[in-house]
Design an enzyme around this catalytic site. Structure first.
Site, PDB file in Angstrom:
ATOM      1  N   PHE A  62      -3.139  17.751   5.662  1.00  0.00           N
ATOM      2  CA  PHE A  62      -4.437  18.315   5.256  1.00  0.00           C
ATOM      3  C   PHE A  62      -5.578  17.301   5.380  1.00  0.00           C
ATOM      4  O   PHE A  62      -5.488  16.346   6.143  1.00  0.00           O
ATOM      5  CB  PHE A  62      -4.365  18.875   3.829  1.00  0.00           C
ATOM      6  N   THR A  77      -2.964  15.682  16.992  1.00  0.00           N
ATOM      7  CA  THR A  77      -3.360  15.384  18.368  1.00  0.00           C
ATOM      8  C   THR A  77      -4.019  14.005  18.454  1.00  0.00           C
ATOM      9  O   THR A  77      -3.732  13.222  19.364  1.00  0.00           O
ATOM     10  CB  THR A  77      -4.330  16.483  18.859  1.00  0.00           C
ATOM     11  N   ARG A  81       5.160  13.906  11.226  1.00  0.00           N
ATOM     12  CA  ARG A  81       6.126  14.714  10.488  1.00  0.00           C
ATOM     13  C   ARG A  81       6.834  15.710  11.386  1.00  0.00           C
ATOM     14  O   ARG A  81       6.327  16.089  12.438  1.00  0.00           O
ATOM     15  CB  ARG A  81       5.395  15.483   9.377  1.00  0.00           C
ATOM     16  N   LYS A  86       1.931  30.337  13.106  1.00  0.00           N
ATOM     17  CA  LYS A  86       1.666  28.987  13.517  1.00  0.00           C
ATOM     18  C   LYS A  86       2.307  28.692  14.852  1.00  0.00           C
ATOM     19  O   LYS A  86       3.365  29.191  15.167  1.00  0.00           O
ATOM     20  CB  LYS A  86       2.266  28.055  12.456  1.00  0.00           C
ATOM     21  N   PHE A 139     -14.490  18.780  22.020  1.00  0.00           N
ATOM     22  CA  PHE A 139     -14.182  20.143  22.446  1.00  0.00           C
ATOM     23  C   PHE A 139     -15.226  20.515  23.490  1.00  0.00           C
ATOM     24  O   PHE A 139     -16.386  20.112  23.387  1.00  0.00           O
ATOM     25  CB  PHE A 139     -14.258  21.079  21.230  1.00  0.00           C
ATOM     26  N   LYS A 171      -5.725  16.671  13.937  1.00  0.00           N
ATOM     27  CA  LYS A 171      -5.284  15.414  13.325  1.00  0.00           C
ATOM     28  C   LYS A 171      -4.037  14.867  14.014  1.00  0.00           C
ATOM     29  O   LYS A 171      -3.970  13.683  14.356  1.00  0.00           O
ATOM     30  CB  LYS A 171      -5.007  15.656  11.837  1.00  0.00           C
ATOM     31  N   ALA A 197       2.709  19.554   2.084  1.00  0.00           N
ATOM     32  CA  ALA A 197       1.606  18.722   1.590  1.00  0.00           C
ATOM     33  C   ALA A 197       0.961  19.298   0.336  1.00  0.00           C
ATOM     34  O   ALA A 197       0.149  18.640  -0.301  1.00  0.00           O
ATOM     35  CB  ALA A 197       0.570  18.538   2.684  1.00  0.00           C
ATOM     36  N   TRP A 232      -7.432  14.955  24.124  1.00  0.00           N
ATOM     37  CA  TRP A 232      -6.854  16.287  24.350  1.00  0.00           C
ATOM     38  C   TRP A 232      -6.869  16.610  25.845  1.00  0.00           C
ATOM     39  O   TRP A 232      -5.864  17.041  26.403  1.00  0.00           O
ATOM     40  CB  TRP A 232      -7.647  17.348  23.561  1.00  0.00           C
TER      41      TRP A 232
END
Lengths: 562, 562
Positions: free
Chosen positions: B307, B79, B100, B111, B387, B77, B279, B415
């Site tokens: 999310f 990206t 954010r 992460k 992808f 999201k 979130a 990407w």
């Protein structure tokens, strides 16, 4: 405030400052703007690359500003440090100031700012008293990452077999919060770990802070962080931060914080404000990175050490200078007539009235500090930081006393007049620093035993009759010597108000016994802390905290910082 | 990493970025350099003065990027938000990105970074994943100052008669530290206060964070901080932060943090990175200050919400847009073939194999989100984040499904290719935003009762059969309505993995019951949190934390962030 209502407050003076862009301040020391990492328009960090490039420059002269034992009357050590820096620039010298960063927590308690006062201030004072460039936040994060990793290590099987009763590494917060001094953590069941006693110190008391202030570069920083002892196993063997693989990430968190901060005085002279270890349980000096860098790019560097000369100057000489290979050229001992009167027995409410006899009596404290500084081979001069209630007779009494000691006391009016009020001192300091008389040497040799080092400070600096300690304390010191820590200097943690351990014993006491209640090893910072009394590592807030009066006014300016 | 070993890692790509001075990036949006407060050479805060000056400008078009329910496969999201911003600039539009800030704590857990990925990243990514401009540290400080003031108030006589069992304000730390979830504080005797149960949340979960993200200026910030409920008296009446005079000093601590941060994408386009509320228990969006400012100075603003669309977009519309008066012009729903396959029942280890049927089955999840976004009157378009294992048949299956819903799905290769790979989407988004079809309205009216608001979200967005709650929960909501909080929107705290409260129930379930276990009032932020399941507000670290692999390499570069 030193005189009547027409006098401006520190924050009013600071707000009216005509600040120059920080790039211009850097240019004064030949720092190219691409090597200044700006934080706003008036603060910058000096790049590690630039610092590395200056390593082979010749050093300037290092001048320490220290003081008599502090009293509630105030002595103005930071103010004099800033004033002298401005004074040296005024008489045409290329001089820089090196002072410590302010702690956020105490700002909301009773304390005002820590950026000097009157017309001898460093700006932007609001930023310096709040988040500044984030160094203390970085230290808090690095410290608490290690704390989290310790409990996480225990949670996931405790491969290093840390004794949960012997975790010595606490957590920190840059806040005065007595509720966090002693806690039980990991409550609430299996998912939250193994309940144990823990607690928080204020960030300035963190060993990470002391490490940051003593590290010479990123590699040295990483090594010291790895050397931190986080606790002990049941067999008493130490567990290091390195053992739980915390040192790399801690170094990453501190990468920017290690770079010294450049700001300016009200007179647009360069000031490095970097590091701020608790002068009680650490050495309480501006960072080695800042001081050594300043010496490479300025001809004169004026720096300060925490509290009075018995604590601050001793640690400056025996820890910071010893470890960083610094050779101070001169020392300035700051005194005020009011503080001398208090040392001479006058109560705070009676300080307004002339009392030459009390000044003379209080001079014993000053005399002791002069002697002490000279023990390190460093020539000393006395700065009388002028206050408007001082009478000529009182000032003359101080001058006469100091002259009897074979030294000189100079009246300084930098608080009210800025650099114009401190020219005489600036000239005298230059003469002293250039005279070559300084033959600096630390008080004791590395090879001495740890307890002998403590005894040496007690007898030669505090003028106590002896240092006493329980067998458990002496055994602990012996054990550390066996583990290879015997070469470390000692970091004395004692009340700043007296040469003795009794804060009410002012003047120049002798023959007192100094009990060493506890010893702590700061293996990463590289010293052994000898605790001679109650040391509070997490302050509390007063009944009416100063935070109640801190707010943004309608113009968006900060009120309540001073 | 999307393909073989020749592909560069995110940090390698970020490090190779040709960053421009932040002043040049600001100039793209006509921000004069004196209104950019620099933090280093590549980050800056936009001055409050400049923001005030832009208040009467015409707004640009606001585009929300949201996503299907997240799966371990990742959907991209952020990206896609970054990629679309670059794409819009590529086709000649004046576009800015609003995302954010990343939380420090999770960086050391499992992460990686939160700055996009591949050739659609925001830089400097290392700074953004570490201290950045200190906003989160300021929030931590402001939050914990309030905490300290509460216990200090109780310590000094408790004039407000706070019930120590009902202190609801906890402490925060930007660290994953499970040992601090539940503690007993104020142990150790009289000087340390009254022992009580307490605990820490992670900083992003702080109500101060939510407040910062919703505040419209410093005055509004101060009012909201004063409105925070810190606990209750024995008679259940609330005690506010204002009652213990904490709001002024908290505002001072947050003064700089409220100013949005400007950075740049790999393609040197402007990105505002500001705010980052959890979130789960907050609304999870970039700050109102950043979004509204960007709208005043850019023609297109691309922003994201936390999310999937069931949680993130709903809160974006019902809380952020409602409160800030924003009118989104279009929404982009991000999906990946892999994540759709997982929604269609495929296990993570089997994602490499083509499975058109699973893609089709998983599309039900996507379809539900398309329907939901349209319920708010906002037109939607689907971005298929490509992808390298995706097959043509799988991609065609998604496109066909979306076409059946009357909408369009665009394959995007940002990407791997940066803006060149997302041109088609950029053109389509512009057409959609300029079409004027958006008729945004929140899902429910302010006047509805709090429980009816919850029911509306449960039935219309989650497609549950009903929301159930104990009498105590319903009574609490009624009490708040009586106290004047009935007009607030509800902030749903639910698993992000499913429309239901069962994280394993993927796809597009219907008819499920949604239990409201607990409700919390965030009176300062201005919403009522409805908790529908376990909400962890302080994460823990895994057995091998990523911090073990984060370090400075010999060139002084940070390794281990991704």
């Amino acid at each position: 405030m030193k005189s009547g209502a027409e006098v401006k407050s520190d924050i009013e003076i600071a707000r009216a400052a005509k600040k120059k862009p920080i790039q211009e301040i850097g240019a004064r020391l030949d720092i190219p703007s691409e090597h200044l990492l700006p934080y706003g328009h008036d603060k910058a960090k000096v790049s590690a690359e630039f610092i590395a490039e200056t390593r082979n420059n010749t050093d300037g002269k290092l001048i320490l500003v220290t003081a008599i034992n502090p009293t509630p009357a105030g002595e103005g050590k930071t103010t004099t440090t800033v004033g002298l820096g401005d004074g040296l620039n005024r008489i045409g010298k290329k001089a820089a100031i090196c002072i410590r960063e302010a702690s956020l927590g105490p700002c909301f308690g009773v304390k005002g700012g820590a950026a000097g006062g009157g017309y001898a201030q460093v700006v932007p004072m609001e930023d310096m008293n709040l988040h500044f460039t984030g160094d203390f936040h970085a230290i808090t994060s690095a410290h608490n990452l290690l704390s989290a990793l310790i409990d996480n290590h225990i949670y996931w099987g405790n491969a290093e077999e840390i004794d949960t009763r012997r975790v010595t590494w606490r957590r920190v917060m840059d806040m005065n919060d007595r509720a966090l001094r002693e806690i039980v953590c990991s409550l609430g069941g299996v998912a939250n770990g193994f309940p144990r006693e823990a607690g928080f110190d204020i960030t300035v008391a963190s060993e990470v802070m002391a490490i940051l202030c003593l590290a010479t570069d990123l590699k040295d920083l990483e090594k010291r962080l790895g050397d931190i002892i986080v606790g002990y196993r049941r067999d008493k063997s130490p567990v290091f931060a390195r053992d739980i693989k915390a040192d790399g990430a801690m170094t990453v968190l501190l990468k920017d914080a290690l770079q010294p901060n450049l700001v300016q005085t009200l007179e647009n002279n360069p000031a490095f404000v970097h590091g701020g270890p608790f002068a009680n349980i650490a050495h309480g000096c501006n960072s080695v990175m800042a001081t050594t860098t300043a010496l490479k790019i300025a001809d004169y560097v004026v720096t300060e050490a925490g509290f009075g000369a018995d604590l601050g100057a001793e640690k400056f000489f025996d820890i910071k200078c010893r470890k960083a290979g610094l050779k101070p050229a001169a020392a300035v001992i700051v005194a005020t007539v009011r503080a001398l009167k208090m040392n001479g027995g006058v109560k705070k409410e009676d300080l307004g009235a002339e009392n030459v006899e009390a000044v003379k009596a209080g001079c014993a404290n000053l005399g002791r500090h002069i002697e002490n500084v000279k023990q390190f081979g460093v020539p000393a001069i006395v700065a009388i930081n002028h206050f408007h209630t001082d009478t000529d007779a009182e000032i003359e009494a101080v001058k006469a006393y100091v002259a009897e000691q074979g030294e000189e006391a100079i009246l300084c009016r930098h608080w009210a007049e800025g650099s114009a009020g401190i020219e005489e001192l600036a000239h005298k300091v230059v003469a002293l620093a250039e005279s070559g008389v300084s033959q600096f040497a630390p008080l004791y040799a590395d090879e001495m035993s740890l307890f002998e080092k403590i005894e040496t400070v007690v007898k030669r600096i505090y003028r106590g009759s002896e240092a006493v300690a329980d067998k458990s304390v002496r055994n602990q010191l012996k054990q550390w010597e066996e583990q290879g820590y015997g070469h470390l200097p000692v970091c004395m943690a004692k009340t700043q108000y007296s040469f003795s351990t009794d804060p009410n014993l002012r003047g120049a006491p002798t023959g007192h016994v100094v009990p060493i209640r506890e010893v702590r090893l700061s293996a990463g910072a590289g010293f052994v802390v000898a605790i001679c009394g109650e040391i509070m590592t997490m302050p509390g807030l007063p009944k009416v905290p100063s935070s109640e009066h801190i707010f943004l006014n309608d113009d968006g300016q900060i009120e309540g910082l001073s």
